[in-house]
Motif scaffolding. Structure first.
Motif, PDB file in Angstrom:
ATOM      1  N   ILE A   1       7.800 -44.489  14.751  1.00  0.00           N
ATOM      2  CA  ILE A   1       8.686 -45.644  14.879  1.00  0.00           C
ATOM      3  C   ILE A   1       7.832 -46.878  15.171  1.00  0.00           C
ATOM      4  CG2 ILE A   1      10.589 -46.655  16.187  1.00  0.00           C
ATOM      5  CD1 ILE A   1      11.356 -43.702  16.896  1.00  0.00           C
ATOM      6  N   LYS A   2       8.044 -47.927  14.391  1.00  0.00           N
ATOM      7  CA  LYS A   2       7.314 -49.178  14.588  1.00  0.00           C
ATOM      8  C   LYS A   2       8.307 -50.322  14.629  1.00  0.00           C
ATOM      9  CE  LYS A   2       3.153 -47.609  12.421  1.00  0.00           C
ATOM     10  NZ  LYS A   2       2.652 -47.156  11.187  1.00  0.00           N
ATOM     11  N   SER A   3       8.076 -51.268  15.544  1.00  0.00           N
ATOM     12  CA  SER A   3       8.946 -52.440  15.604  1.00  0.00           C
ATOM     13  C   SER A   3       8.089 -53.700  15.598  1.00  0.00           C
ATOM     14  CB  SER A   3       9.827 -52.406  16.853  1.00  0.00           C
ATOM     15  OG  SER A   3       9.037 -52.493  18.015  1.00  0.00           O
ATOM     16  N   LYS A   4       8.690 -54.766  15.109  1.00  0.00           N
ATOM     17  CA  LYS A   4       7.978 -56.033  15.006  1.00  0.00           C
ATOM     18  C   LYS A   4       8.974 -57.170  15.166  1.00  0.00           C
ATOM     19  CE  LYS A   4       4.718 -58.444  12.072  1.00  0.00           C
ATOM     20  NZ  LYS A   4       3.950 -58.411  10.841  1.00  0.00           N
ATOM     21  N   LYS A   5       8.620 -58.143  16.012  1.00  0.00           N
ATOM     22  CA  LYS A   5       9.469 -59.319  16.186  1.00  0.00           C
ATOM     23  C   LYS A   5       9.187 -60.279  15.036  1.00  0.00           C
ATOM     24  CE  LYS A   5       9.874 -59.011  21.144  1.00  0.00           C
ATOM     25  NZ  LYS A   5       9.585 -59.625  22.427  1.00  0.00           N
TER      26      LYS A   5
ATOM     27  N   MET B   1      12.382 -42.145   5.232  1.00  0.00           N
ATOM     28  CA  MET B   1      11.944 -43.459   5.701  1.00  0.00           C
ATOM     29  C   MET B   1      13.112 -44.429   5.705  1.00  0.00           C
ATOM     30  SD  MET B   1       8.557 -43.597   3.302  1.00  0.00           S
ATOM     31  CE  MET B   1       9.499 -43.041   1.889  1.00  0.00           C
ATOM     32  N   GLY B   2      13.174 -45.258   6.731  1.00  0.00           N
ATOM     33  CA  GLY B   2      14.233 -46.252   6.799  1.00  0.00           C
ATOM     34  C   GLY B   2      13.863 -47.388   7.724  1.00  0.00           C
ATOM     35  N   ASN B   3      14.701 -48.418   7.734  1.00  0.00           N
ATOM     36  CA  ASN B   3      14.490 -49.530   8.657  1.00  0.00           C
ATOM     37  C   ASN B   3      15.818 -50.204   8.956  1.00  0.00           C
ATOM     38  OD1 ASN B   3      14.920 -51.718   6.673  1.00  0.00           O
ATOM     39  ND2 ASN B   3      13.030 -50.957   5.785  1.00  0.00           N
TER      40      ASN B   3
ATOM     41  N   ARG C   1      23.570 -53.936   8.823  1.00  0.00           N
ATOM     42  CA  ARG C   1      23.969 -52.559   8.530  1.00  0.00           C
ATOM     43  C   ARG C   1      22.941 -51.944   7.589  1.00  0.00           C
ATOM     44  NH1 ARG C   1      26.303 -53.780  12.224  1.00  0.00           N
ATOM     45  NH2 ARG C   1      28.506 -53.728  12.669  1.00  0.00           N
ATOM     46  N   MET C   2      22.579 -50.720   7.864  1.00  0.00           N
ATOM     47  CA  MET C   2      21.621 -49.995   7.034  1.00  0.00           C
ATOM     48  C   MET C   2      22.315 -49.481   5.786  1.00  0.00           C
ATOM     49  SD  MET C   2      19.571 -46.515   8.004  1.00  0.00           S
ATOM     50  CE  MET C   2      18.070 -47.141   8.669  1.00  0.00           C
ATOM     51  N   ASP C   3      21.706 -49.684   4.615  1.00  0.00           N
ATOM     52  CA  ASP C   3      22.289 -49.231   3.356  1.00  0.00           C
ATOM     53  C   ASP C   3      21.901 -47.801   3.020  1.00  0.00           C
ATOM     54  OD1 ASP C   3      23.494 -51.667   2.898  1.00  0.00           O
ATOM     55  OD2 ASP C   3      21.821 -52.433   1.717  1.00  0.00           O
ATOM     56  N   LYS C   4      20.607 -47.517   3.171  1.00  0.00           N
ATOM     57  CA  LYS C   4      20.142 -46.199   2.729  1.00  0.00           C
ATOM     58  C   LYS C   4      18.864 -45.800   3.449  1.00  0.00           C
ATOM     59  CE  LYS C   4      17.385 -48.043  -1.039  1.00  0.00           C
ATOM     60  NZ  LYS C   4      16.996 -47.925  -2.413  1.00  0.00           N
ATOM     61  N   VAL C   5      18.540 -44.532   3.296  1.00  0.00           N
ATOM     62  CA  VAL C   5      17.283 -43.960   3.770  1.00  0.00           C
ATOM     63  C   VAL C   5      16.531 -43.518   2.527  1.00  0.00           C
ATOM     64  CG1 VAL C   5      16.256 -42.058   5.070  1.00  0.00           C
ATOM     65  CG2 VAL C   5      18.280 -43.203   5.954  1.00  0.00           C
TER      66      VAL C   5
ATOM     67  N   THR D   1      12.565 -56.126  13.643  1.00  0.00           N
ATOM     68  CA  THR D   1      12.725 -55.128  12.590  1.00  0.00           C
ATOM     69  C   THR D   1      12.094 -53.825  13.071  1.00  0.00           C
ATOM     70  OG1 THR D   1      12.350 -54.636  10.246  1.00  0.00           O
ATOM     71  CG2 THR D   1      10.626 -55.846  11.373  1.00  0.00           C
ATOM     72  N   VAL D   2      12.777 -52.739  12.805  1.00  0.00           N
ATOM     73  CA  VAL D   2      12.313 -51.426  13.226  1.00  0.00           C
ATOM     74  C   VAL D   2      12.242 -50.534  11.992  1.00  0.00           C
ATOM     75  CG1 VAL D   2      12.751 -49.441  14.723  1.00  0.00           C
ATOM     76  CG2 VAL D   2      13.478 -51.731  15.449  1.00  0.00           C
ATOM     77  N   SER D   3      11.089 -49.905  11.788  1.00  0.00           N
ATOM     78  CA  SER D   3      10.958 -48.950  10.688  1.00  0.00           C
ATOM     79  C   SER D   3      10.646 -47.581  11.284  1.00  0.00           C
ATOM     80  CB  SER D   3       9.860 -49.383   9.711  1.00  0.00           C
ATOM     81  OG  SER D   3       8.620 -49.433  10.357  1.00  0.00           O
ATOM     82  N   PHE D   4      11.110 -46.558  10.606  1.00  0.00           N
ATOM     83  CA  PHE D   4      10.875 -45.198  11.079  1.00  0.00           C
ATOM     84  C   PHE D   4      10.618 -44.281   9.901  1.00  0.00           C
ATOM     85  CE2 PHE D   4      15.431 -45.618  10.430  1.00  0.00           C
ATOM     86  CZ  PHE D   4      15.733 -44.482   9.687  1.00  0.00           C
ATOM     87  N   ASN D   5       9.923 -43.189  10.173  1.00  0.00           N
ATOM     88  CA  ASN D   5       9.748 -42.142   9.171  1.00  0.00           C
ATOM     89  C   ASN D   5       9.434 -40.833   9.852  1.00  0.00           C
ATOM     90  OD1 ASN D   5       6.717 -41.550   9.031  1.00  0.00           O
ATOM     91  ND2 ASN D   5       6.765 -43.778   8.838  1.00  0.00           N
ATOM     92  N   PHE D   6       9.809 -39.747   9.194  1.00  0.00           N
ATOM     93  CA  PHE D   6       9.517 -38.414   9.689  1.00  0.00           C
ATOM     94  C   PHE D   6       9.493 -37.458   8.504  1.00  0.00           C
ATOM     95  CE2 PHE D   6      14.090 -38.985   9.935  1.00  0.00           C
ATOM     96  CZ  PHE D   6      14.590 -37.839   9.364  1.00  0.00           C
TER      97      PHE D   6
END
Length: 97
Positions: A76-80, A46-48, A30-34, A90-95
């Motif tokens: 959006i970037k993802s990495k195994k 920014m979040g992941n 579960r995501m806690d925060k952005v 893991t997926v990270s994003f920002n805008f």
């Protein structure tokens, strides 16, 4: 510049949506925060998040990415990852707004 109330609303909206998609797909993370970075002219969000069941990755990321794109251009970037025997993506994003 975006007001503090608008920033809080966007952060809450993102966390709620990401967590609902993860929950719907039986993911344990579960995501806690952005996080926010205030710049002179813009605000960067920014979040992941993590997807543990790789079979769920495409449906989870597709739904979340579609939601995030309503804010404009999203990076959006993802990495195994394989950490201590656990596998996840893991997926990270920002805008910026």
């Amino acid at each position: 510049m975006i007001s503090a109330e608008e920033k809080d609303k966007i952060k809450e909206e993102i966390v709620t949506k990401v967590n609902s998609v993860l929950e719907k797909n039986n993911e344990s993370f579960r995501m806690d925060k952005v996080n926010i970075l205030n710049k002179n002219e813009t605000v960067k969000f920014m979040g992941n998040y993590r997807v543990y069941d790789r079979k769920n990755y495409n449906s989870v990321s597709s739904e979340i990415n579609t939601f995030l794109k309503k804010y404009g251009d999203v990076d959006i970037k993802s990495k195994k990852i394989r950490d201590s025997g656990m596998k996840f993506t893991t997926v990270s994003f920002n805008f910026e707004l």
